[in-house]
Design an enzyme around this catalytic site. Structure first.
Site, short mmCIF file in Angstrom:
data_model
loop_
_atom_site.label_atom_id
_atom_site.label_comp_id
_atom_site.label_asym_id
_atom_site.label_seq_id
_atom_site.Cartn_x
_atom_site.Cartn_y
_atom_site.Cartn_z
N ARG A 84 0.80 -0.58 0.49
CA ARG A 84 0.24 0.10 -0.14
C ARG A 84 1.06 1.23 0.02
NH1 ARG A 84 -3.14 -3.45 3.52
NH2 ARG A 84 -5.58 -4.22 2.01
N GLY A 111 -8.06 1.22 -2.94
CA GLY A 111 -6.87 1.57 -3.00
C GLY A 111 -6.59 1.63 -4.46
N ALA A 140 -24.61 -19.90 10.47
CA ALA A 140 -24.80 -18.95 12.22
C ALA A 140 -25.60 -18.28 12.70
CB ALA A 140 -23.82 -17.69 11.78
N ASP A 165 -12.65 -9.09 -0.34
CA ASP A 165 -13.96 -7.93 0.26
C ASP A 165 -14.89 -8.56 -0.31
OD1 ASP A 165 -12.33 -7.61 2.38
OD2 ASP A 165 -11.78 -5.92 1.30
N ARG A 225 -18.08 -25.27 15.68
CA ARG A 225 -18.76 -25.24 15.82
C ARG A 225 -18.88 -26.53 16.40
NH1 ARG A 225 -24.16 -24.09 16.25
NH2 ARG A 225 -24.22 -22.92 13.68
O1 F6P Z 1 -8.55 -5.15 2.09
C1 F6P Z 1 -9.00 -6.61 2.71
C2 F6P Z 1 -8.50 -6.63 3.27
O2 F6P Z 1 -8.31 -8.20 4.10
C3 F6P Z 1 -9.68 -6.27 4.18
O3 F6P Z 1 -10.46 -7.04 4.41
C4 F6P Z 1 -9.04 -5.78 5.73
O4 F6P Z 1 -9.28 -5.13 6.67
C5 F6P Z 1 -7.28 -5.69 5.06
O5 F6P Z 1 -7.78 -6.03 3.81
C6 F6P Z 1 -6.81 -5.77 6.29
O6 F6P Z 1 -4.97 -4.95 6.01
P1 F6P Z 1 -3.58 -5.57 6.70
O7 F6P Z 1 -3.77 -6.86 5.52
O8 F6P Z 1 -3.29 -4.24 6.19
O9 F6P Z 1 -4.05 -5.55 7.72
#
Ligand code: F6P
Length: 358
Positions: free
Chosen positions: A108, A140, A223, A164, A191
């Protein structure tokens, strides 16, 4: 009509031969068309997702199929700024289809948010003769691509790669299917132990802004409750339902998306333990195991389809769109429209949960 074996083989052989001749002729034509794009680069960015390697493979092989050269950029926008490129001839991507993570690494990049960072990146792309980009990632990644394309003339095709599943313009993102299957497997195991101890388990899954992993895996694992960021959570109301079913239930599973308004599984557990001490409560945070592992067949096929579609889109002169799949067909959506805006949870799925969790 049934052909005798030899004749059938002859006919099939002739068809194959003529197809091969046609294909070679087309490739020849393409290679000699001066106006054709010849040099593209692919990168992965943001959180990795299972199936990204299958997609890199598809991009590299499609480029070779059309006589183009493919480069890979290491660590996404960071590699663009650092001038970290590798060549991706078709054999270089052999044996990666089934692997999780991303061969090209990911990051990132904060520097890419600055004009200076993007200018440096573009200078490196130009110096390498890159004429088109394939960006595999999520929200992003596409925002970065939108910034880049607003400032310089390089076409970008986005491919949705995130566990996601929170992008517009595609029914599914690469990695989502593998992630929900990982969750299902984990919850099935939880479970077993929940049943044995008559416990309430609160299982936290990924999803800062989107509850799609929670919702689908909640239905798939049976669930009793699912808490998601898109809807206000009334924990008391959820617990009232648990209370009603307590007499004849030997275990309960509550799935909580990490971005739910209660503040995640630990916070939810704190409140439940305080108000309902008669529950034997445990928390399990699945975390990054949801991002790893070998992609499912669904993800491998999706990644392959989108990789091919993206390179063909670049050849067709498309720019700044995301290749997705809508109702089984490839569909292109402008990159700036694909970026995350909170999709409302599918009401049909919410109804399923309501009916089935009694
Ligand atoms: O966007 C993908 C994701 O796995 C999200 O579900 C999660 O909140 C985030 O990345 C976690 O990011 P990182 O690996 O930087 O902790």
């Amino acid at each position: 009509m049934v052909f005798p074996v030899n004749r059938a083989a002859g006919v099939v052989g002739a068809i194959m031969k003529s197809r091969l001749v046609n294909r070679l002729a087309i490739q020849n034509l393409l290679c000699h068309d001066e106006s054709m794009m010849k040099n593209i680069a692919v990168f992965t960015s943001g959180g990795d997702a299972p199936g990204m390697n299958a997609c890199i493979r598809a991009v590299a092989r499609t480029a070779a199929y059309y006589g183009m050269e493919a480069l890979g950029i290491i660590r996404g926008y960071e590699g663009m700024i650092e001038n970290d490129f590798v060549s991706l001839p078709p054999r270089e991507v052999a044996g990666i289809l089934h692997l999780g993570g991303t061969l090209l690494k990911t990051a990132r990049s904060k520097r890419f948010h600055t004009r200076e960072g993007r200018d440096t990146a573009y200078a490196h792309l130009r110096a390498r003769g890159v004429e088109g980009l394939v960006a595999i990632g999520g929200d992003g990644t596409f925002r970065g691509a939108c910034d880049l394309t607003a400032e310089c003339e390089i076409p970008v095709i986005g491919i949705p790669g995130t566990i996601d599943n929170d992008l517009e313009g595609t029914d599914f993102t690469i990695g989502y299917d593998t992630a929900i299957n990982t969750v299902i497997e984990a919850v099935d195991r939880i479970r077993d132990t929940a049943e044995s101890h008559n416990r309430l388990f609160i299982v936290e899954v990924m999803g800062k802004d989107a509850g799609l992993i929670a919702l689908r895996s909640g239905i798939g694992s049976g669930a009793e409750a699912v808490l998601i960021p898109e809807l206000p959570t009334d924990l008391e109301q959820v617990m009232e339902r648990f209370e009603q079913g307590r007499k004849d239930k030997t275990s309960s599973i509550m799935i909580v998306a990490e971005g739910d308004q209660t503040g995640g599984a630990l916070k939810a557990a704190e409140r439940i333990e305080r108000a309902y001490p008669h529950y034997d409560t445990r928390v399990s945070i699945l975390g990054h195991i949801q991002r790893g592992g070998s992609p499912t067949c669904m993800d491998r096929v999706l990644a392959s389809r989108l990789g091919v579609a993206a390179v063909e889109a670049l050849r067709d002169g498309q720019h700044n769109v995301m290749a997705g799949v809508i109702h089984r067909d490839i569909a292109f959506t402008p990159l700036d429209q694909a970026v995350k805006h909170l999709r409302q949870p599918n009401p049909h799925f919410l109804h399923l949960l309501d009916v089935l969790s009694t």
